[in-house]
Design a protein around this motif. Sequence first.
Motif, PDB file in Angstrom:
ATOM      1  N   TYR A 153       0.821  -1.220   0.000  1.00  0.00           N
ATOM      2  CA  TYR A 153       0.000   0.000   0.000  1.00  0.00           C
ATOM      3  C   TYR A 153       0.850   1.263   0.000  1.00  0.00           C
ATOM      4  N   ARG A 184      -4.247   3.071   6.628  1.00  0.00           N
ATOM      5  CA  ARG A 184      -5.639   3.175   6.190  1.00  0.00           C
ATOM      6  C   ARG A 184      -6.162   1.830   5.681  1.00  0.00           C
ATOM      7  N   SER A 185      -5.276   1.044   5.041  1.00  0.00           N
ATOM      8  CA  SER A 185      -5.727  -0.190   4.391  1.00  0.00           C
ATOM      9  C   SER A 185      -5.419  -1.452   5.184  1.00  0.00           C
ATOM     10  N   PHE A 233      -8.398  13.679  -8.205  1.00  0.00           N
ATOM     11  CA  PHE A 233      -9.435  12.839  -8.827  1.00  0.00           C
ATOM     12  C   PHE A 233     -10.465  13.707  -9.545  1.00  0.00           C
ATOM     13  N   LEU A 236      -9.601  14.809 -13.085  1.00  0.00           N
ATOM     14  CA  LEU A 236      -9.383  13.826 -14.163  1.00  0.00           C
ATOM     15  C   LEU A 236     -10.347  14.092 -15.326  1.00  0.00           C
ATOM     16  N   PRO A 237      -9.892  13.866 -16.557  1.00  0.00           N
ATOM     17  CA  PRO A 237     -10.798  14.035 -17.697  1.00  0.00           C
ATOM     18  C   PRO A 237     -11.921  12.991 -17.641  1.00  0.00           C
ATOM     19  N   ASN A 238     -13.127  13.367 -18.047  1.00  0.00           N
ATOM     20  CA  ASN A 238     -14.245  12.413 -18.093  1.00  0.00           C
ATOM     21  C   ASN A 238     -14.093  11.442 -19.250  1.00  0.00           C
ATOM     22  N   TYR A 241     -18.456   7.369 -22.258  1.00  0.00           N
ATOM     23  CA  TYR A 241     -18.742   5.928 -22.410  1.00  0.00           C
ATOM     24  C   TYR A 241     -19.984   5.605 -23.240  1.00  0.00           C
TER      25      TYR A 241
ATOM     26  N   LYS B 155      -6.444  -0.730  -4.351  1.00  0.00           N
ATOM     27  CA  LYS B 155      -7.553  -0.660  -3.391  1.00  0.00           C
ATOM     28  C   LYS B 155      -7.790   0.749  -2.828  1.00  0.00           C
ATOM     29  N   PRO B 156      -6.727   1.506  -2.477  1.00  0.00           N
ATOM     30  CA  PRO B 156      -6.973   2.801  -1.826  1.00  0.00           C
ATOM     31  C   PRO B 156      -7.903   3.733  -2.605  1.00  0.00           C
ATOM     32  N   ASP B 159     -11.491   2.581  -2.357  1.00  0.00           N
ATOM     33  CA  ASP B 159     -11.980   2.872  -1.001  1.00  0.00           C
ATOM     34  C   ASP B 159     -12.371   4.340  -0.833  1.00  0.00           C
ATOM     35  N   ARG B 160     -11.559   5.225  -1.422  1.00  0.00           N
ATOM     36  CA  ARG B 160     -11.814   6.650  -1.249  1.00  0.00           C
ATOM     37  C   ARG B 160     -13.038   7.125  -2.030  1.00  0.00           C
ATOM     38  N   ILE B 161     -13.270   6.545  -3.210  1.00  0.00           N
ATOM     39  CA  ILE B 161     -14.259   7.127  -4.136  1.00  0.00           C
ATOM     40  C   ILE B 161     -15.613   6.418  -4.124  1.00  0.00           C
ATOM     41  N   MET B 168     -21.665   7.254 -12.421  1.00  0.00           N
ATOM     42  CA  MET B 168     -21.080   6.236 -13.294  1.00  0.00           C
ATOM     43  C   MET B 168     -19.714   6.702 -13.792  1.00  0.00           C
ATOM     44  N   ASN B 169     -19.620   7.974 -14.160  1.00  0.00           N
ATOM     45  CA  ASN B 169     -18.354   8.468 -14.689  1.00  0.00           C
ATOM     46  C   ASN B 169     -17.250   8.437 -13.622  1.00  0.00           C
ATOM     47  N   ASP B 170     -17.572   8.801 -12.385  1.00  0.00           N
ATOM     48  CA  ASP B 170     -16.567   8.734 -11.313  1.00  0.00           C
ATOM     49  C   ASP B 170     -16.198   7.285 -11.001  1.00  0.00           C
ATOM     50  N   LYS B 173     -13.789   6.226 -13.657  1.00  0.00           N
ATOM     51  CA  LYS B 173     -12.466   6.826 -13.461  1.00  0.00           C
ATOM     52  C   LYS B 173     -11.722   6.184 -12.283  1.00  0.00           C
ATOM     53  N   SER B 174     -12.453   5.884 -11.205  1.00  0.00           N
ATOM     54  CA  SER B 174     -11.764   5.283 -10.049  1.00  0.00           C
ATOM     55  C   SER B 174     -11.258   3.885 -10.396  1.00  0.00           C
ATOM     56  N   VAL B 177      -8.127   4.425 -12.623  1.00  0.00           N
ATOM     57  CA  VAL B 177      -6.980   4.860 -11.805  1.00  0.00           C
ATOM     58  C   VAL B 177      -6.459   3.676 -10.989  1.00  0.00           C
ATOM     59  N   ASP B 180      -4.365   1.778 -13.238  1.00  0.00           N
ATOM     60  CA  ASP B 180      -3.137   2.529 -13.516  1.00  0.00           C
ATOM     61  C   ASP B 180      -2.124   2.320 -12.384  1.00  0.00           C
ATOM     62  N   LEU B 221      -5.521  10.065 -18.805  1.00  0.00           N
ATOM     63  CA  LEU B 221      -5.840   9.766 -17.402  1.00  0.00           C
ATOM     64  C   LEU B 221      -4.554   9.546 -16.605  1.00  0.00           C
ATOM     65  N   TRP B 225      -3.490  12.013 -13.595  1.00  0.00           N
ATOM     66  CA  TRP B 225      -3.404  11.470 -12.237  1.00  0.00           C
ATOM     67  C   TRP B 225      -2.011  11.685 -11.649  1.00  0.00           C
TER      68      TRP B 225
END
Lengths: 241, 241
Positions: A153, A184-185, A233, A236-238, A241, B155-156, B159-161, B168-170, B173-174, B177, B180, B221, B225
């Motif tokens: 992590y 956190r994890s 976050f 970030l670009p959308n 979809y 995972k982090p 967990d955050r988002i 749907m878009n977020d 992206k999560s 990321v 990534d 992206l 990021w």
Amino acid sequence: MTYCVATMIDAGIVFASDSRTNAGVDNISTFRKMKTFERKGDRVLVVVNSGNLAITQATLNYLEQEIRHSTEANLMSVCSMYEVAELIGSALREVRHRDGPYLAENNVDCSANFIVGGQITGEPQRLFLIYAEGNFIEATPETPYFQIGEVKYGKPIIDRIIRADTSMNDAIKSVLVSFDSTMRSNLSVGLPIDMACYERDTLQLNHVHRFDDQNDYMQRLHKSWGDGVRQAFAQLPNFDY
Amino acid sequence: MTYCVATMIDAGIVFASDSRTNAGVDNISTFRKMKTFERKGDRVLVVVNSGNLAITQATLNYLEQEIRHSTEANLMSVCSMYEVAELIGSALREVRHRDGPYLAENNVDCSANFIVGGQITGEPQRLFLIYAEGNFIEATPETPYFQIGEVKYGKPIIDRIIRADTSMNDAIKSVLVSFDSTMRSNLSVGLPIDMACYERDTLQLNHVHRFDDQNDYMQRLHKSWGDGVRQAFAQLPNFDY
């Protein structure tokens, strides 16, 4: 579990270790996992460890007894960090050889890892990772850091930030963010965090800190990092979809 | 290794899987790890998998043959997602029971994991994680996502988002990321990424995408990021050591 990290930059070495130990989730304790050896003007050694606590404590006690008994080759007498790593590896082998069979009878893991770094007069600062088998590797400019324990992590932020020319303050911050992400994890990594910052060529350890759950700086760092990640976050670009 | 994730939000479910397989670092291949089953207006099922590739392929082939032979209970005939998870778990047990002993002879791991999610008419959307033993758990509002394979690096950010009301878009992206970060730290997880976005109550799968190393969005992206994380780091308060 445990999390320890040490990062070597041109300006020095930053060491940090958590202090949570557990024998099952119903048996959690706090133990310091950092040990320092210092003779001003001659040497600074910082050791952090992970793994079986009885094995790591026995290994360090063995090394301290060698110093007290003035054995010819001990941590305070040898002339190079390479020999320091050899001494720790040998002590670990000795302890595992002695206690390992008894632990094996009850399927208890007796593995342990150490990171040792610092500087001995006449040498540059150096950093070593000692494996559970007692052999070891040394950090190089390409990978100037080591982690032991719960390493995943907290690895990305270290990878992104730590370079030879990273400032001491940035190295400290990346190490603390690395701990923040890990805690956190993974509940088995916990405060307080012990940190030691060695400044290259000073041959003395001026900066040793403990961060507990009341620590104001750690709380501000946690909040600032959370806000910053959320902001990154949001920018970030959308994806269409 | 492998990395797969599925996140369930009020708006729908986002599934993603990498496509790298390896039998040692000298034998890397690309295999799709996502399978979709759809009958418009009746059901959408998306399955992603990790583990022994021969085992996961055999399991999916077994399930497809059951559909072709119109066995009474198959993925396209059962009335609930719970039964879908049961069918996959049973098929996995069948295949492991058949092939497992031969693999064990050569110390080859025959474990495999599946995530299956989607919706069958008359039911809300649901998401399940099927363990290597064939039993399974269902996602709940407190933990509305599952990961399999190399789960830690990615995972982090999930967990955050991810919350029930994440857009749907977020969610997309999560998830990207998360991939990534994972691909940056583990070479055995690699592009292309397959992604399927199911919109709740539509009972049809309108959005299936593949992101390869030429994909313009994935590159933007990645850069955005990286820049954002560096900016978040630069804004951290300094520690007065």
